[in-house]
Design an enzyme around this catalytic site. Structure first.
Site, PDB file in Angstrom:
ATOM      1  N   CYS A 177       0.835  -1.200   0.000  1.00  0.00           N
ATOM      2  CA  CYS A 177       0.000   0.000   0.000  1.00  0.00           C
ATOM      3  C   CYS A 177       0.870   1.250   0.000  1.00  0.00           C
ATOM      4  CB  CYS A 177      -0.947  -0.008   1.189  1.00  0.00           C
ATOM      5  SG  CYS A 177      -0.179  -0.490   2.747  1.00  0.00           S
ATOM      6  N   HIS A 588      -0.841   7.511   7.000  1.00  0.00           N
ATOM      7  CA  HIS A 588      -0.504   6.223   7.625  1.00  0.00           C
ATOM      8  C   HIS A 588      -1.451   5.995   8.791  1.00  0.00           C
ATOM      9  CE1 HIS A 588       1.567   3.702  10.669  1.00  0.00           C
ATOM     10  NE2 HIS A 588       1.947   3.014   9.622  1.00  0.00           N
ATOM     11  N   HIS A 596      -1.283   0.773   7.681  1.00  0.00           N
ATOM     12  CA  HIS A 596      -1.784   0.801   6.309  1.00  0.00           C
ATOM     13  C   HIS A 596      -1.622   2.218   5.758  1.00  0.00           C
ATOM     14  CE1 HIS A 596      -4.091  -0.173   2.812  1.00  0.00           C
ATOM     15  NE2 HIS A 596      -5.027   0.695   3.093  1.00  0.00           N
TER      16      HIS A 596
END
Length: 1034
Positions: A177, A588, A596
């Site tokens: 990601c 974040h 993530h």
């Protein structure tokens, strides 16, 4: 020479100071001596210095993990992890010291009042928020640590089809990601997008790259071009970046399962792109100083102006991503102000020759794309691990950089001095205001206006003439002597009590003894006060309260005006000439060791914010961005801000066709080689959709025919199948459930229905987990015994497992006693409380349908193999054919979704060969009925099934088909009657047809109904009889 020596020493000191700053930022260490020691040990190598500090921290005794984490287990296996560090300022409340208790209460109230005044949020609300956030963060972190986060594609390509011209997402191919967030932010800079798409490698590197850097950077550049082209023109909703990611992974030393550091990745990416464009620039501009578009786009310059031990200096430095500290600052401008000034700077612009040292940074040239790194991670020396800084940091959508420009140096210094003076005045006013708002000499303080009001209320209360205890009823209440005891305490020694009273034991009743009679006033009141005293006192208190309120308002007004003056200090037009608009925010969520990443990117054409979260691209808003990015409340916060020069529209403007003047969009933006690349990928996707549609149409037809066949044959079961009671299956499951409840009741101390349900579910899950993990012989397939075993082996989502187990315990038949009935009611209540967003019911139904398909496949297989053993090959064939086809569809989703494909393929093949032998023997008999029956078997069963053996080009299947054909072709050279010859001539073209198209096929056979117990027994029996799957040929 002396000056040169001094200058050299100074430059070395500056270099050491830079290394110290970098080391402090990376490790979070603030001990200067420790940092200097690390640099000395490593001889100035930053990497070795970090390793030295990390090893040193690792040797610090760790706090016992069991004391640091307080874990609470709940029914759904969620847990909360909250760090509890020891407080050095602890008041012992376990003893009898009442002063300690009062002091603790006072400190608690003071802290609560102070926090409420500052934030407007009560302690209870903050505590609830912290626990909820910690729970959510730990759940997410634990899930990410347990399962590598990889998106699984939907089997339906229509779900993966791009809608109109929506932005294309990027598939997460394993904790990538971070890659998606950065690449999407850069891709949506249209100038950067054009540079990448139109990049062509230098001609000389087509033969052989000169060095390792070229060998790595140029292939990555080509993969980035391919990826960008798909993001422009793909028909897919999201694309796979695996090939570009694989090249990048070699540049990182960390394991693949770790979250990559995004700042490091962005630096690496820009370095590679800079190198790639530099090679091209050097080739295109022989003899001239080449211009690198990456440098011109992302790099700027600042002037470092400073004084070192009284010696002034100036030097220019280049920067890319500008790092900013978050801790201790409330907004982006405060971060920038702190980053632009290091040390004591008064001597920089003062007439006195001071020995102080410090420096200022002034931007001389800002890049079109200005990127700020927000340092939200620091190293905790005590715990020996990194931690995330969750502090709130605000940033504007439009950032004016004028105050940091070198050309505005003098006016900015004047304004900074004015702001400094105002802040000093502001501090003084706030201190004065605090004395009004927190009045008192003890630990517990109140607003002075309220204190005066309370005094006025006390003075105005109705006077009382007795002590608070004088008028309490002295008659003993029923069952005790409390009244006499209180009377004695109030009026001195009492008369001698009677013998009965002496023998009676006093009964302490804390609630009734302290209850006030209804005739006492609600509040304390003065004993004696004259009207004159009351009039004077009320007048003074009222006047003083008014004065205090006026002073408080004046102070608050002055503070507000100063705040406003500071806010507007740089609002004049002369300081709003360098506007930078917020282009992207990289976010974040999580902690330092797990989390993530996603990005918010502004779309100037739609005038809205878009949220890029891996494969998902959705419209968003500034409010959502603020909630997720500012930090301070949730575990999500921005770690990177990308601003673009608002006076350079080419950064986000679309390209126009030079001939037509029309905006280039879609495939028109791509050079010829990338057009062809995207075209081929789109054609492949179109083919995938077409194949899916054909398969779904065939499946729908088969299901329709199967339902019709089942309805027609429902009244008559085959002779080989015994029809069980429809309650057998639920009875088997009910017995398992009741056993789990009985075990839970025997082992669980708490007997509430909810506690028993939780314990029973855990025990049942543990039992099924053991089954799922056992290495059993082929005849014992625990997947058939319970759906949970099937789900565990196929890694079904946790929510699916939980709901399925709850459903098991919510069975209405589970009511043979009150305990089971109450547990059933709790389970049903929990099912009702599950929200739609918590469990995707479509996904839930898909998993359960997959298990039904698995059971149906098993029934087809078992029935087919039983018939095969009985040499009833005609009936066995359709069961084996459909078992193989259904099983193959199951195996497409996972290795443990179905049965052994080789076993089913073997018996499908053997059944066809047996039928071929039977039909050939009937043909060889020459008898008309036998010949007709034999050719009927071949035409209706064997020939129609041959395409199934040819479609996958399996060697053994192809050999079987060849054997069958050879058998019938061998009759061509033999003498036979003319009618047989004619029939053979008509039949052979059908047998020898090499087409894999299935022209016509039989309906699926009727499925017999098996209970779980019977299905397991039949499966075990037939598998044991068959033994191992043959590994040789037929």
């Amino acid at each position: 020479s002396v000056i040169n020596t001094v200058l050299m020493i100074f430059l070395l000191q500056q270099h050491q100071q830079t290394l110290l700053n970098q080391l402090r930022e990376v490790t979070g260490t603030t001990d200067v001596q420790l940092l200097q020691q690390a640099l000395q040990v490593s001889n100035g190598d930053l990497g070795e210095a970090v390793a030295f500090l990390t090893e040193k921290n690792a040797k610090v005794p760790q706090q016992d993990e069991t004391t640091y984490y307080q874990t609470s287990q709940v029914a759904s296996d969620r847990y909360i992890s909250v760090g509890s560090q020891a407080d050095t300022n602890v008041i012992d409340l376990t003893g009898d010291d009442k002063d300690d208790l009062q002091r603790a209460i006072a400190l608690s109230l003071e802290e609560s009042n102070r926090a409420f005044r500052e934030t407007g949020i009560t302690d209870e609300e903050q505590a609830i928020s912290r626990v909820l956030e910690a729970s959510i963060a730990e759940n997410k972190a634990s899930l990410k640590r347990t399962h590598t986060e990889v998106w699984s594609d939907s089997p339906n390509p229509h779900d993966r089809k791009r809608i109109d011209n929506c932005p294309v997402g990027l598939k997460n191919v394993g904790n990538t990601c971070w890659f998606s967030a950065v690449i999407q932010s850069l891709f949506n800079l249209l100038e950067f997008q054009r540079l990448v798409l139109n990049y062509s490698p230098p001609a000389r590197v087509h033969d052989l790259p000169r060095n390792q850097k070229e060998h790595r950077n140029l292939p990555f550049m080509q993969e980035l071009r391919n990826l960008f082209s798909l993001m422009v023109g793909s028909k897919r909703k999201y694309v796979d970046p695996s090939r570009a990611v694989e090249i990048l992974k070699d540049a990182f030393k960390s394991s693949e399962s770790q979250q990559q550091d995004v700042s490091e990745f962005t630096h690496k990416l820009l370095d590679w792109l800079e190198d790639a464009f530099q090679m091209k620039a050097e080739e295109d501009r022989e003899g001239e100083k080449p211009k690198n578009p990456m440098v011109e786009l992302f790099y700027g310059r600042f002037l470092a102006v400073g004084v070192h031990e009284g010696k002034k200096f100036e030097n220019t430095e280049m920067f890319g991503q500008y790092p900013l500290q978050v801790n201790g600052f409330k907004d982006l401008h405060e971060c920038l102000e702190a980053a632009m000034i290091e040390g004591e700077i008064e001597s920089l612009h003062s007439a006195e020759n001071s020995a102080r040292s410090g420096q200022e940074h002034w931007f001389t040239e800002l890049p079109p794309v200005l990127t700020f790194e927000l340092s939200r991670f620091e190293f905790n020396q005590a715990l020996g691990r990194p931690e995330k800084i969750h502090n709130k940091l605000e940033f504007p959508s439009m950032l004016y950089m004028d105050r940091y420009m070198d050309r505005n140096r003098e006016i900015t210094r004047i304004k900074r001095e004015e702001i400094r003076r105002l802040k000093e005045h502001l501090t003084l006013l706030q201190q004065r205001l605090e004395r009004y708002l927190s009045y008192g000499s003890g630990p517990k303080r109140f607003p002075l206006a309220d204190v005066l009001q309370y005094a006025m209320e006390f003075a105005s209360s109705k006077p009382v003439c007795t002590s608070p205890v004088d008028d309490i009823d002295t008659s003993a209440p029923p069952g005790g002597t409390t009244g006499q005891q209180l009377s004695g305490l109030a009026s001195g020694p009492a008369a001698a009590p009677s013998a009965a009273q002496q023998q009676r034991v006093p009964i302490h009743k804390p609630f009734t003894q302290s209850r006030l009679p209804p005739d006492l006033p609600m509040h304390p009141a003065p004993r004696h006060i004259t009207e004159e005293e009351l009039r004077v006192l009320e007048g003074c208190l009222h006047r003083w309260r008014s004065e205090v309120e006026n002073d408080t308002r004046d102070l608050q007004g002055s503070i507000t005006r100063i705040h406003r003056t500071i806010e507007l200090m740089y609002s004049d037009k002369s300081m709003m000439q360098v506007p930078y608009r917020l282009h992207a925010v990289l976010v974040h969520e999580g902690q330092a060791n797990a989390g993530h990443y996603w990005a918010y990117i502004y779309d100037p054409h739609q005038r809205c914010w878009m949220k890029y979260n891996d494969i998902s691209v959705t419209k968003s808003s500034w409010e959502e961005l603020v909630r997720d990015s500012f930090g301070g409340y949730r575990n999500a916060s921005a770690y990177c801000l990308m601003y673009i020069n608002d006076k350079k529209p080419f950064l986000t403007e679309e390209e126009f066709d030079k001939e037509t003047g029309q905006i280039l969009s879609g495939m028109d933006k791509l050079p010829p080689d990338l057009k062809q690349y995207v075209k081929e990928d789109n054609e492949q996707f179109d083919k995938e959709i077409e194949e899916w549609d054909i398969m779904q149409a065939r499946k729908a037809q088969q299901e329709k025919l199967a339902l019709a066949t089942a309805a027609a044959a429902a009244a008559q079961d085959p002779e080989y199948m015994e029809q069980p009671s429809p309650t057998n299956d639920s009875k088997h499951l009910q017995e398992d459930t009741e056993r789990a409840i009985s075990r839970a009741a025997a082992e669980q101390e708490e007997r509430s229905p909810e506690a028993l349900l939780n314990a029973a579910i855990k025990m049942e899950y543990a039992r099924l987990l053991r089954f799922a993990q056992e290495d059993t012989p082929v005849e014992n397939d625990y997947r058939l015994q319970h759906i949970i075993v099937y789900f565990i082996q196929n890694q079904a989502p946790k929510k699916i497992l939980e709901r399925t187990l709850l459903t098991q315990f919510a069975d209405r038949n589970l009511a043979f006693d009150e305990r089971c009935k109450s547990i059933m009611n709790v389970a049903r209540a929990k099912l009702d409380l599950i929200k739609p967003e918590e469990v995707n019911m479509d996904e839930y139904e898909i998993w359960h349908q997959d298990y039904r398909n698995f059971r149906e496949t098993t029934i087809l297989m078992v029935t087919g193999l039983e018939l095969f053993q009985k040499t009833n090959y005609v009936e066995a064939l359709m069961y084996l054919i459909y078992a193989y086809q259904y099983n193959k569809e199951l195996l497409l989703k996972g290795l443990y979704r179905g049965h052994d494909e080789e076993l089913l393929g073997h018996y499908r093949r053997e059944c066809l060969l047996k039928l071929n032998e039977q039909a050939a023997a009937m043909f060889e008999s020459g008898e008309e009925p036998e010949v007709t029956t034999g050719l009927g078997i071949m035409n209706e069963l064997v020939v129609s099934c041959i395409p199934l053996l040819l479609v996958h080009d399996a060697e053994r299947d192809l050999l079987a088909v060849e054997d069958m054909r050879n058998r019938w072709c061998s009759y061509l050279g033999q003498e036979m009657e003319s009618n047989l010859q004619e029939k053979l001539t008509d039949f052979l073209p059908k047998l020898l047809d090499c087409s894999t198209e299935i022209k016509s096929f039989h309906d699926p056979p009727k499925l017999p109904t098996y209970s779980t117990l019977e299905l397991c027994e039949r499966f075990s029996r037939i598998m044991a009889a068959l033994g191992r799957v043959p590994t040789e040929g037929r």
